[in-house]
Design a protein around this motif. Structure first.
Motif, PDB file in Angstrom:
ATOM      1  N   VAL A  38      14.133   5.359  -7.982  1.00 12.90           N
ATOM      2  CA  VAL A  38      14.084   5.077  -7.115  1.00 12.90           C
ATOM      3  C   VAL A  38      15.311   3.581  -6.336  1.00 12.90           C
ATOM      4  O   VAL A  38      15.952   2.991  -7.652  1.00 12.90           O
ATOM      5  CB  VAL A  38      13.484   4.140  -6.464  1.00 12.90           C
ATOM      6  N   ASN A  39      15.549   3.619  -5.566  1.00 21.70           N
ATOM      7  CA  ASN A  39      17.271   2.361  -5.101  1.00 21.70           C
ATOM      8  C   ASN A  39      16.260   1.215  -4.333  1.00 21.70           C
ATOM      9  O   ASN A  39      16.851  -0.188  -4.638  1.00 21.70           O
ATOM     10  CB  ASN A  39      18.150   2.774  -4.129  1.00 21.70           C
ATOM     11  N   GLN A  40      15.015   0.934  -4.129  1.00 16.58           N
ATOM     12  CA  GLN A  40      14.211   0.592  -3.555  1.00 16.58           C
ATOM     13  C   GLN A  40      12.822   0.761  -3.595  1.00 16.58           C
ATOM     14  O   GLN A  40      12.496   1.845  -3.533  1.00 16.58           O
ATOM     15  CB  GLN A  40      14.603  -0.600  -2.016  1.00 16.58           C
ATOM     16  N   TYR A  41      12.000  -0.611  -3.902  1.00 17.58           N
ATOM     17  CA  TYR A  41      10.865  -0.212  -4.244  1.00 17.58           C
ATOM     18  C   TYR A  41       9.599   0.652  -2.829  1.00 17.58           C
ATOM     19  O   TYR A  41       9.261   1.506  -3.394  1.00 17.58           O
ATOM     20  CB  TYR A  41       9.959  -1.814  -3.812  1.00 17.58           C
ATOM     21  N   VAL A  42      10.240   0.531  -1.731  1.00 14.09           N
ATOM     22  CA  VAL A  42       9.808   1.364  -0.762  1.00 14.09           C
ATOM     23  C   VAL A  42      10.111   2.749  -0.564  1.00 14.09           C
ATOM     24  O   VAL A  42       8.896   3.513  -0.357  1.00 14.09           O
ATOM     25  CB  VAL A  42      10.688   0.671   0.435  1.00 14.09           C
ATOM     26  N   ASP A  43      11.094   3.285  -1.322  1.00 11.38           N
ATOM     27  CA  ASP A  43      11.277   4.783  -1.656  1.00 11.38           C
ATOM     28  C   ASP A  43      10.056   5.544  -3.064  1.00 11.38           C
ATOM     29  O   ASP A  43      10.809   6.373  -2.622  1.00 11.38           O
ATOM     30  CB  ASP A  43      12.867   4.632  -1.956  1.00 11.38           C
ATOM     31  N   THR A  44       9.561   4.811  -3.615  1.00 16.54           N
ATOM     32  CA  THR A  44       8.689   5.282  -4.604  1.00 16.54           C
ATOM     33  C   THR A  44       7.488   5.822  -3.527  1.00 16.54           C
ATOM     34  O   THR A  44       7.201   5.724  -2.065  1.00 16.54           O
ATOM     35  CB  THR A  44       8.301   4.093  -5.274  1.00 16.54           C
ATOM     36  N   PRO A  45       7.161   7.053  -4.178  1.00 17.77           N
ATOM     37  CA  PRO A  45       7.006   8.512  -3.476  1.00 17.77           C
ATOM     38  C   PRO A  45       5.342   7.594  -3.708  1.00 17.77           C
ATOM     39  O   PRO A  45       4.324   7.490  -4.254  1.00 17.77           O
ATOM     40  CB  PRO A  45       7.133   9.307  -4.976  1.00 17.77           C
ATOM     41  N   MET A  46       4.786   8.183  -2.336  1.00 17.77           N
ATOM     42  CA  MET A  46       3.388   7.890  -2.109  1.00 17.77           C
ATOM     43  C   MET A  46       2.066   7.982  -3.226  1.00 17.77           C
ATOM     44  O   MET A  46       1.255   7.749  -3.466  1.00 17.77           O
ATOM     45  CB  MET A  46       3.131   7.920  -0.926  1.00 17.77           C
ATOM     46  N   LYS A  47       3.188   9.447  -3.473  1.00 19.48           N
ATOM     47  CA  LYS A  47       1.657  10.289  -4.766  1.00 19.48           C
ATOM     48  C   LYS A  47       2.103   9.663  -6.034  1.00 19.48           C
ATOM     49  O   LYS A  47       1.019   9.586  -6.664  1.00 19.48           O
ATOM     50  CB  LYS A  47       2.928  11.909  -5.080  1.00 19.48           C
ATOM     51  N   ARG A  48       3.120   8.010  -5.842  1.00 23.21           N
ATOM     52  CA  ARG A  48       3.106   7.835  -7.477  1.00 23.21           C
ATOM     53  C   ARG A  48       2.328   6.393  -7.163  1.00 23.21           C
ATOM     54  O   ARG A  48       3.268   5.512  -8.057  1.00 23.21           O
ATOM     55  CB  ARG A  48       4.524   8.155  -8.076  1.00 23.21           C
ATOM     56  N   PHE A  49       2.060   6.002  -5.842  1.00 24.60           N
ATOM     57  CA  PHE A  49       1.823   4.559  -5.864  1.00 24.60           C
ATOM     58  C   PHE A  49       0.999   4.132  -6.700  1.00 24.60           C
ATOM     59  O   PHE A  49       1.150   2.928  -7.402  1.00 24.60           O
ATOM     60  CB  PHE A  49       0.931   4.684  -4.328  1.00 24.60           C
ATOM     61  N   ASP A  50      -0.024   4.482  -6.835  1.00 25.16           N
ATOM     62  CA  ASP A  50      -1.091   3.886  -8.068  1.00 25.16           C
ATOM     63  C   ASP A  50      -0.297   4.432  -9.631  1.00 25.16           C
ATOM     64  O   ASP A  50      -0.572   2.783 -10.480  1.00 25.16           O
ATOM     65  CB  ASP A  50      -2.373   5.011  -7.945  1.00 25.16           C
ATOM     66  N   GLU A  51       0.522   5.353  -9.824  1.00 23.81           N
ATOM     67  CA  GLU A  51       1.092   4.708 -11.160  1.00 23.81           C
ATOM     68  C   GLU A  51       2.251   3.660 -11.280  1.00 23.81           C
ATOM     69  O   GLU A  51       2.114   2.341 -11.799  1.00 23.81           O
ATOM     70  CB  GLU A  51       1.414   6.412 -11.877  1.00 23.81           C
ATOM     71  N   ALA A  52       2.294   3.893  -9.675  1.00 26.47           N
ATOM     72  CA  ALA A  52       3.781   2.222  -9.987  1.00 26.47           C
ATOM     73  C   ALA A  52       3.231   1.268  -9.660  1.00 26.47           C
ATOM     74  O   ALA A  52       3.682   0.186 -10.851  1.00 26.47           O
ATOM     75  CB  ALA A  52       4.322   2.125  -8.461  1.00 26.47           C
ATOM     76  N   LYS A  53       2.027   1.373  -9.287  1.00 24.36           N
ATOM     77  CA  LYS A  53       1.423  -0.651  -9.201  1.00 24.36           C
ATOM     78  C   LYS A  53       0.255  -1.049 -10.857  1.00 24.36           C
ATOM     79  O   LYS A  53       0.737  -1.903 -11.185  1.00 24.36           O
ATOM     80  CB  LYS A  53      -0.054   0.030  -8.060  1.00 24.36           C
TER      81      LYS A  53
END
Length: 239
Positions: A198-213
């Motif tokens: 992704v080019n910025q954090y907000v572009d992270t797919p919602m489906k991968r939120f838990d993985e991102a955190k």
């Protein structure tokens, strides 16, 4: 000429693949024509649905489903006696399919236990299919859309907490050093971007939120930055 018109999402449709095959067109050209139609008038978007199919090399490729109105618009530009013959056969196939749908969906009370069981099974099967389709749509949207404002704020808090943690606290010399703190944020995003593309954090797919955190919570800076942190914090301990 089989399967000119099929059932999809509870309506009679045909596909860009079938149109290309029957009218002897290049599928890419048919796809391009559909895209141009959609771009010229947004009403066309209600007549076509983009999807995918598996080609002979077992790869996913784009295609379109279209209802009778979508097909009619698409086929308007096809000329010649052969094209006219196929247009008429398509329209006939659409009419037959829609008539069959109407006949099959007319409600009739069961007259015996077997009919009741068959009707119950049919209803439950349709419900399961609808639930599955809705689940697929939700998963698709979650994978396509970026973070909501609430989720983005939550991820920001996780990043700030992680930087404070690796610095040894908000009062530490390393955290108070704006230049070093900036390096840490940049290094965190560098590794995050590589992981989530992704080019910025907000572009992270919602489906991968838990993985991102979880990724942020488990992140630690490379050796060079760890060394800078230790040296900066050690300077404060000399006095």
């Amino acid at each position: 000429m089989e399967d000119l018109v099929i059932m999809h999402d509870q309506q009679a449709v045909t596909t860009s693949l079938k149109v290309a095959e029957i009218f002897e067109k290049n599928h890419r050209d048919v796809m391009e024509r559909i895209r141009n139609m959609s771009a010229e008038n947004s009403a066309v978007l209600k007549m076509v649905i983009k999807d995918e199919y598996t080609n002979s090399q077992n790869k996913q490729q784009p295609m379109y489903y279209m209802n009778r109105d979508g097909f009619t618009l698409l086929a308007m530009g096809f000329t010649g006696s052969k094209a006219m013959e196929f247009k008429l056969k398509y329209i006939e196939a659409f009419n037959k399919m829609e008539k069959q749908i109407k006949e099959e969906t007319q409600f009739r009370l069961p007259t015996n236990l077997n009919e009741m069981s068959t009707m119950f099974y049919s209803v439950m099967k349709d419900q399961d299919k609808k639930i599955e389709e809705q689940s697929e749509k939700v998963n698709f949207l979650m994978n396509l859309s970026g973070l909501t404002s609430t989720r983005n704020k939550e991820l920001t808090k996780a990043r700030n907490k992680k930087i404070i943690q690796v610095c040894g606290g908000s009062e530490s010399n390393s955290y108070q050093d704006k230049s070093l703190r900036s390096k840490l944020y940049n290094e965190l995003f560098k590794s995050y971007r590589h992981r989530f593309d992704v080019n910025q954090y907000v572009d992270t797919p919602m489906k991968r939120f838990d993985e991102a955190k979880e990724y942020i919570n488990n992140w630690y800076p490379p050796f060079e930055l760890k060394d800078e942190i230790e040296k900066a914090n050690a300077q404060g301990n000399l006095f």
